[in-house]
Write a protein that holds these residues in place. Structure first.
Motif, PDB file in Angstrom:
ATOM      1  N   THR A  84      80.685  73.509  69.669  1.00 55.00           N
ATOM      2  CA  THR A  84      80.706  73.055  71.062  1.00 55.00           C
ATOM      3  C   THR A  84      79.889  73.942  71.983  1.00 55.00           C
ATOM      4  O   THR A  84      79.185  73.454  72.857  1.00 55.00           O
ATOM      5  CB  THR A  84      82.168  72.956  71.565  1.00 55.00           C
ATOM      6  N   GLU A  85      79.969  75.260  71.803  1.00 52.89           N
ATOM      7  CA  GLU A  85      79.212  76.166  72.672  1.00 52.89           C
ATOM      8  C   GLU A  85      77.711  76.001  72.490  1.00 52.89           C
ATOM      9  O   GLU A  85      76.949  76.165  73.435  1.00 52.89           O
ATOM     10  CB  GLU A  85      79.617  77.613  72.416  1.00 52.89           C
ATOM     11  N   LEU A  86      77.277  75.673  71.284  1.00 55.03           N
ATOM     12  CA  LEU A  86      75.849  75.489  71.019  1.00 55.03           C
ATOM     13  C   LEU A  86      75.347  74.120  71.449  1.00 55.03           C
ATOM     14  O   LEU A  86      74.213  73.977  71.893  1.00 55.03           O
ATOM     15  CB  LEU A  86      75.568  75.641  69.515  1.00 55.03           C
ATOM     16  N   ILE A  87      76.194  73.118  71.280  1.00 56.18           N
ATOM     17  CA  ILE A  87      75.799  71.732  71.541  1.00 56.18           C
ATOM     18  C   ILE A  87      76.614  71.196  72.708  1.00 56.18           C
ATOM     19  O   ILE A  87      77.419  70.280  72.555  1.00 56.18           O
ATOM     20  CB  ILE A  87      76.005  70.831  70.289  1.00 56.18           C
ATOM     21  N   SER A  88      76.421  71.752  73.868  1.00 59.53           N
ATOM     22  CA  SER A  88      77.179  71.291  75.033  1.00 59.53           C
ATOM     23  C   SER A  88      76.555  70.035  75.645  1.00 59.53           C
ATOM     24  O   SER A  88      77.243  69.255  76.286  1.00 59.53           O
ATOM     25  CB  SER A  88      77.280  72.397  76.073  1.00 59.53           C
ATOM     26  N   ASP A  89      75.262  69.828  75.432  1.00 62.48           N
ATOM     27  CA  ASP A  89      74.569  68.651  75.969  1.00 62.48           C
ATOM     28  C   ASP A  89      74.587  67.545  74.914  1.00 62.48           C
ATOM     29  O   ASP A  89      73.845  67.602  73.932  1.00 62.48           O
ATOM     30  CB  ASP A  89      73.135  69.013  76.338  1.00 62.48           C
ATOM     31  N   HIS A  90      75.434  66.558  75.111  1.00 57.30           N
ATOM     32  CA  HIS A  90      75.566  65.486  74.119  1.00 57.30           C
ATOM     33  C   HIS A  90      74.505  64.405  74.249  1.00 57.30           C
ATOM     34  O   HIS A  90      74.530  63.417  73.529  1.00 57.30           O
ATOM     35  CB  HIS A  90      76.972  64.894  74.169  1.00 57.30           C
ATOM     36  N   GLU A  91      73.547  64.620  75.146  1.00 58.85           N
ATOM     37  CA  GLU A  91      72.412  63.700  75.256  1.00 58.85           C
ATOM     38  C   GLU A  91      71.245  64.152  74.383  1.00 58.85           C
ATOM     39  O   GLU A  91      70.236  63.456  74.278  1.00 58.85           O
ATOM     40  CB  GLU A  91      71.964  63.566  76.720  1.00 58.85           C
ATOM     41  N   LEU A  92      71.377  65.312  73.744  1.00 59.31           N
ATOM     42  CA  LEU A  92      70.313  65.797  72.861  1.00 59.31           C
ATOM     43  C   LEU A  92      70.115  64.829  71.703  1.00 59.31           C
ATOM     44  O   LEU A  92      71.089  64.327  71.122  1.00 59.31           O
ATOM     45  CB  LEU A  92      70.672  67.172  72.278  1.00 59.31           C
ATOM     46  N   PRO A  93      68.863  64.570  71.320  1.00 54.27           N
ATOM     47  CA  PRO A  93      68.640  63.744  70.140  1.00 54.27           C
ATOM     48  C   PRO A  93      69.051  64.478  68.871  1.00 54.27           C
ATOM     49  O   PRO A  93      68.932  65.703  68.788  1.00 54.27           O
ATOM     50  CB  PRO A  93      67.131  63.481  70.160  1.00 54.27           C
ATOM     51  N   ILE A  94      69.541  63.730  67.907  1.00 54.55           N
ATOM     52  CA  ILE A  94      69.908  64.283  66.596  1.00 54.55           C
ATOM     53  C   ILE A  94      68.666  64.249  65.712  1.00 54.55           C
ATOM     54  O   ILE A  94      67.963  63.245  65.650  1.00 54.55           O
ATOM     55  CB  ILE A  94      71.013  63.431  65.927  1.00 54.55           C
ATOM     56  N   GLU A  95      68.429  65.347  65.014  1.00 53.08           N
ATOM     57  CA  GLU A  95      67.388  65.399  63.996  1.00 53.08           C
ATOM     58  C   GLU A  95      68.013  65.925  62.715  1.00 53.08           C
ATOM     59  O   GLU A  95      68.914  66.764  62.749  1.00 53.08           O
ATOM     60  CB  GLU A  95      66.231  66.299  64.426  1.00 53.08           C
ATOM     61  N   ILE A  96      67.547  65.399  61.604  1.00 53.90           N
ATOM     62  CA  ILE A  96      68.042  65.808  60.296  1.00 53.90           C
ATOM     63  C   ILE A  96      66.976  66.684  59.661  1.00 53.90           C
ATOM     64  O   ILE A  96      65.822  66.276  59.534  1.00 53.90           O
ATOM     65  CB  ILE A  96      68.329  64.585  59.392  1.00 53.90           C
ATOM     66  N   GLU A  97      67.360  67.898  59.282  1.00 48.72           N
ATOM     67  CA  GLU A  97      66.440  68.820  58.613  1.00 48.72           C
ATOM     68  C   GLU A  97      66.741  68.754  57.127  1.00 48.72           C
ATOM     69  O   GLU A  97      67.867  69.015  56.707  1.00 48.72           O
ATOM     70  CB  GLU A  97      66.669  70.230  59.161  1.00 48.72           C
ATOM     71  N   HIS A  98      65.731  68.367  56.348  1.00 50.77           N
ATOM     72  CA  HIS A  98      65.928  68.113  54.923  1.00 50.77           C
ATOM     73  C   HIS A  98      64.729  68.649  54.150  1.00 50.77           C
ATOM     74  O   HIS A  98      63.596  68.513  54.590  1.00 50.77           O
ATOM     75  CB  HIS A  98      66.079  66.596  54.713  1.00 50.77           C
ATOM     76  N   GLU A  99      65.001  69.230  53.002  1.00 55.67           N
ATOM     77  CA  GLU A  99      63.943  69.754  52.145  1.00 55.67           C
ATOM     78  C   GLU A  99      63.599  68.690  51.114  1.00 55.67           C
ATOM     79  O   GLU A  99      64.302  68.532  50.111  1.00 55.67           O
ATOM     80  CB  GLU A  99      64.435  71.035  51.469  1.00 55.67           C
ATOM     81  N   ALA A 100      62.514  67.954  51.381  1.00 53.27           N
ATOM     82  CA  ALA A 100      62.223  66.791  50.538  1.00 53.27           C
ATOM     83  C   ALA A 100      60.739  66.598  50.288  1.00 53.27           C
ATOM     84  O   ALA A 100      60.158  65.685  50.847  1.00 53.27           O
ATOM     85  CB  ALA A 100      62.792  65.541  51.193  1.00 53.27           C
ATOM     86  N   PRO A 101      60.041  67.280  49.475  1.00 58.16           N
ATOM     87  CA  PRO A 101      60.330  68.569  48.852  1.00 58.16           C
ATOM     88  C   PRO A 101      60.030  69.748  49.778  1.00 58.16           C
ATOM     89  O   PRO A 101      60.342  70.883  49.463  1.00 58.16           O
ATOM     90  CB  PRO A 101      59.402  68.600  47.649  1.00 58.16           C
ATOM     91  N   VAL A 102      59.389  69.491  50.910  1.00 61.58           N
ATOM     92  CA  VAL A 102      59.176  70.570  51.876  1.00 61.58           C
ATOM     93  C   VAL A 102      60.099  70.344  53.056  1.00 61.58           C
ATOM     94  O   VAL A 102      60.550  69.220  53.313  1.00 61.58           O
ATOM     95  CB  VAL A 102      57.705  70.631  52.358  1.00 61.58           C
ATOM     96  N   LEU A 103      60.388  71.398  53.801  1.00 60.13           N
ATOM     97  CA  LEU A 103      61.288  71.293  54.940  1.00 60.13           C
ATOM     98  C   LEU A 103      60.715  70.312  55.955  1.00 60.13           C
ATOM     99  O   LEU A 103      59.585  70.453  56.410  1.00 60.13           O
ATOM    100  CB  LEU A 103      61.491  72.667  55.569  1.00 60.13           C
ATOM    101  N   THR A 104      61.494  69.295  56.296  1.00 59.20           N
ATOM    102  CA  THR A 104      61.052  68.216  57.164  1.00 59.20           C
ATOM    103  C   THR A 104      62.139  67.924  58.179  1.00 59.20           C
ATOM    104  O   THR A 104      63.318  67.929  57.848  1.00 59.20           O
ATOM    105  CB  THR A 104      60.808  66.935  56.318  1.00 59.20           C
ATOM    106  N   GLN A 105      61.734  67.648  59.415  1.00 60.21           N
ATOM    107  CA  GLN A 105      62.686  67.200  60.426  1.00 60.21           C
ATOM    108  C   GLN A 105      62.488  65.710  60.637  1.00 60.21           C
ATOM    109  O   GLN A 105      61.367  65.239  60.856  1.00 60.21           O
ATOM    110  CB  GLN A 105      62.516  67.970  61.727  1.00 60.21           C
ATOM    111  N   LEU A 106      63.573  64.981  60.556  1.00 63.35           N
ATOM    112  CA  LEU A 106      63.556  63.521  60.628  1.00 63.35           C
ATOM    113  C   LEU A 106      64.428  63.055  61.784  1.00 63.35           C
ATOM    114  O   LEU A 106      65.412  63.705  62.129  1.00 63.35           O
ATOM    115  CB  LEU A 106      64.085  62.936  59.310  1.00 63.35           C
ATOM    116  N   THR A 107      64.079  61.932  62.366  1.00 61.30           N
ATOM    117  CA  THR A 107      64.891  61.351  63.418  1.00 61.30           C
ATOM    118  C   THR A 107      65.674  60.165  62.861  1.00 61.30           C
ATOM    119  O   THR A 107      65.302  59.593  61.842  1.00 61.30           O
ATOM    120  CB  THR A 107      64.022  60.874  64.601  1.00 61.30           C
TER     121      THR A 107
END
Length: 155
Positions: A84-107
């Motif tokens: 909660t202290e880190l994510i107080s703004d609930h309007e922030l977009p969610i991104e998924i960080e996945h290693e597939a096969p390199v580190l990638t950020q996905l929406t």
């Protein structure tokens, strides 16, 4: 999808597992772990010299050897509650960080509610020139199409 929308889905379907579908139609293996819930902030100048700031909530996905592991929505809500202290703004977009096969950020491009799973379809992020009004009229170097003019002030 922002944090508020994501958490609402999780709370409405606490016993559902979460399935992440990559842009090629494959899925992240179902035994993944969410190892981080983070608040990422990026402050930068575009090639035209204008300042920008972006922020997002990053969920880091990690694949372990415990193939029987399944994450349910209720558990991820508990993890978010701790952040909660880190994510107080609930309007922030969610991104998924996945290693597939390199580190990638996905929406998250869209979602579905299936019988026992929340299915999130992921898309790749893309780059773009943020100073097109300065750069794109200056395609005057024929040997390298799309290159900015050195006198334009960008690139």
């Amino acid at each position: 999808m922002n944090v508020s929308q994501f958490l609402q889905l999780l709370r409405e379907h606490p016993e559902h597992t979460l399935t992440f579908v990559l842009s090629d139609g494959s899925t992240i293996p179902p035994h993944y772990h969410i190892t981080e819930v983070g608040h990422a902030s990026k402050t930068f100048l575009d090639c035209g010299g204008k300042g920008h700031r972006t922020e997002s909530c990053i969920l880091q996905v990690w694949i372990a050897d415990d193939t029987d592991h399944r994450l349910h929505a209720k558990k991820l809500v508990t993890i978010f509650d701790r952040a909660t202290e880190l994510i107080s703004d609930h309007e922030l977009p969610i991104e998924i960080e996945h290693e597939a096969p390199v580190l990638t950020q996905l929406t998250i491009s869209r979602h579905e509610v299936a019988a026992d799973s929340l299915v999130f379809h992921l898309s790749h992020k893309h780059t773009d020139c943020l100073a097109k009004e300065l750069c794109t009229p200056n395609f005057n170097i024929p040997a390298i199409p799309g290159t900015c003019s050195p006198a334009s002030g960008c690139c």
